[in-house]
Write a protein that holds these residues in place. Sequence first.
Motif, PDB file in Angstrom:
ATOM      1  N   UNK A 154       0.906  -1.111  -0.210  1.00  0.00           N
ATOM      2  CA  UNK A 154       0.065  -0.097   0.055  1.00  0.00           C
ATOM      3  C   UNK A 154       0.981   1.204  -0.165  1.00  0.00           C
ATOM      4  N   UNK A 155       0.595   2.294  -1.065  1.00  0.00           N
ATOM      5  CA  UNK A 155       1.375   3.316  -1.006  1.00  0.00           C
ATOM      6  C   UNK A 155       0.701   4.439  -0.449  1.00  0.00           C
ATOM      7  N   UNK A 156       1.520   5.316   0.277  1.00  0.00           N
ATOM      8  CA  UNK A 156       1.009   6.396   1.000  1.00  0.00           C
ATOM      9  C   UNK A 156       1.983   7.694   0.765  1.00  0.00           C
ATOM     10  N   UNK A 157       1.412   8.979   1.058  1.00  0.00           N
ATOM     11  CA  UNK A 157       2.392   9.967   1.072  1.00  0.00           C
ATOM     12  C   UNK A 157       2.105  10.709   2.359  1.00  0.00           C
ATOM     13  N   UNK A 158       3.339  11.007   3.132  1.00  0.00           N
ATOM     14  CA  UNK A 158       3.263  11.826   4.363  1.00  0.00           C
ATOM     15  C   UNK A 158       3.193  13.335   4.037  1.00  0.00           C
ATOM     16  N   UNK A 159       2.120  14.032   4.839  1.00  0.00           N
ATOM     17  CA  UNK A 159       1.684  15.203   4.542  1.00  0.00           C
ATOM     18  C   UNK A 159       2.066  16.011   5.569  1.00  0.00           C
ATOM     19  N   UNK A 160       2.485  15.356   6.809  1.00  0.00           N
ATOM     20  CA  UNK A 160       2.850  16.269   8.185  1.00  0.00           C
ATOM     21  C   UNK A 160       3.596  15.151   8.844  1.00  0.00           C
ATOM     22  N   UNK A 161       4.222  15.879  10.083  1.00  0.00           N
ATOM     23  CA  UNK A 161       4.637  15.040  10.866  1.00  0.00           C
ATOM     24  C   UNK A 161       5.110  15.779  12.269  1.00  0.00           C
ATOM     25  N   UNK A 162       5.303  15.242  13.272  1.00  0.00           N
ATOM     26  CA  UNK A 162       5.382  15.989  14.847  1.00  0.00           C
ATOM     27  C   UNK A 162       6.045  15.009  15.881  1.00  0.00           C
ATOM     28  N   UNK A 173      -0.708  10.891   6.971  1.00  0.00           N
ATOM     29  CA  UNK A 173      -0.840  10.470   5.701  1.00  0.00           C
ATOM     30  C   UNK A 173      -1.739  11.242   4.830  1.00  0.00           C
ATOM     31  N   UNK A 174      -1.607  10.961   3.270  1.00  0.00           N
ATOM     32  CA  UNK A 174      -2.570  11.783   2.618  1.00  0.00           C
ATOM     33  C   UNK A 174      -4.005  10.961   2.604  1.00  0.00           C
ATOM     34  N   UNK A 175      -4.121   9.795   3.032  1.00  0.00           N
ATOM     35  CA  UNK A 175      -5.185   8.919   3.102  1.00  0.00           C
ATOM     36  C   UNK A 175      -5.133   7.713   3.935  1.00  0.00           C
TER      37      UNK A 175
END
Length: 488
Positions: A419-427, A438-440
Motif C-alpha cells: 500500500x502506497x501513501x504520502x506523508x503530509x505532516x509530522x510531529x 498520511x494523505x489517505x
Amino acid sequence: MLPSFFALGNLLDSQLRQVEVWNARDDAQALSAIQALNPDGTEISGNAMPPASFGPLESRIYNVSISSAGSAALNAVFTWVFPAEQPTLTVTAVRVIAMTFSPDWSDPPEEQLTWKTDVLRAYEGLEQRIQLLGKARRNLAFSYLFEDARQGSIFQSLVWGWQHREFAVPVWMDQAWLGLDLEPGAVVIPMATSFLDLAADQAVMLWGDHDEWEIVEVDTVTLASLNLKQPTKSAWPTGTRVVPMRLGHMPKSVEWKRDNALMAGARVEWSLDPTVGIGINRLAPSGLPLYRGYEVLTEEPDWSLDVGESAERDIDAIDFGTGLIDYDAHTDAPEFSRPFNWLIKGREAIARFMGFIDARRGRCIPFWLPTYSRDMEQSQDASASDLSVRIRNVLYSTHIVQHHNRCDLAFYPLAGAPIFRRITGSAPGGMDHEWITLDQSFGQARATSDWRCISYLSFVRLDQDSLRMVWETDDLLRASFRVKEVLL
C-alpha cells in the motif's frame, strides 16, 4: 524477363528462384547464349539452354541457383542473347556466414543492453535527461568448446576469413524445440512462440549439431507457429532446436585457449545489428503498479547477494590552505545509490523484466523503488479512518520533515500487495515515538502486527546506460544494476 532483378538482401543459405523469359514477338527467336558477368556461385539451368529456339509468344522458365558460398558481396548479371534483344537478369545479395557452434553453458552466456542518455544537471541537483538512442544496442557473449581438432580448425578459418564481416548469430537463450517431425518442403513450423526473440523478416535456424543445420526466413509469427517465406529443404525430427538468428559482428580481437592438441575453447562477444533492438515478441508489460504516474518496482531483490547503499551530497569545499574551510552544499538532501540484484525464473517473468528494462531507456526514465528495509515501525494500532499514525522515533520530524524525496511510503502487509501513501505532516511525540500524517487512511483498522515492513519509496533511475545480464539457463536470468536517487 519476369522478374529481371533479385535483390536477396542478406543471404544466409543457398537459394533457388525462378525467372520467366517470354518471347513477346510474333516471330521465332533463337537463343544463342546466356552470358554471365560475375556469377560468383550463381547458376542458370532449365530445359531451354542455348542453343534453343523460342516460338512466337512462347514462355520458358529457368531456375536460378544462388550459392551461399562465395564472396561477401554478390552482384551477378546474366544476359540472354537473342538476335533482336538481350534481356538481363541481375542478382544481388550480401553473403552472411552462420556461427553454428552451440555455446558451453558451464560458462553462462551474457547479454548486454546499452542505451545513451544525456543527463543535464542543474546547480541544485535537478536533472533533465535526454534519450539519444531510439533502440537498445545488444551484445551477446558465448563461450564455445571445440571438442576435436576439426571444430577448432573450422573456428580459426571463420576468424581468418570472415572476422571483419557480418555473421548470423544464434540467440541461444531464446531457443525452442520442435514438438513433432518436420517434413521437407514445410512452410510452417508449429511451435509456441511467446516471449522468444522471433520476428517477421528475421531468420531462424533448425539445428541438430554444428554440421547439421538449416536456416529459414520467417514471413509471419503467430502464437502457435512460424510461417516461412521459403519451404524447408530437409526433414527435421522432433526435438530439433529452433533458434532465432540475428546479424552481428565479432570483436576486433578474438582469443581462444588450448587444453591440448585436440581441444580448444573461445569466448566471443558479438555486437548485434544496432538497428534492430530488443525483439517486440520478447517483451511483455511489466504488470507493476503505478504511483503518482510512475511504475513501482515491487519485485524484491535477490538477498543472496549483499546490498550496499551509499549517500552522496554535492558539496564544494572552499579551502585556500591558509585558514578556515567553508563548505557549500548545492543540494538540500543527499542522493542515495544502491545496487539491485534480480534473479528471474521463467520466460514470462523474463519478458516482464525485459519490458520494464526497455521502458527505462537506460538512465532516461525514472521509477519508484522501495528500500525494502524497515525504515519505520507503527507503534500504535490505527482505526480505519485514522490519518495520523504513531511510529517509533526515527527523528523523521526532526531531520527529514516531509522532504520531497522522503515523504512517500510503501506499507507491506503480511499478505497481499503493498500500500502506497504520502506523508503530509509530522510531529515529535516523545523520546520513543513520533507522529506522521498520511494523505489517505487505510480504509480498515491496522494493528501494529499487520505490517511486514514499512519502507521509504525512493524516486530513482538507473545509474548506467548499460545493463549486463547472465543467462544461467534459457529460462533463468540473473541481472544486476545500480540505481541513483533523483532529487525532486
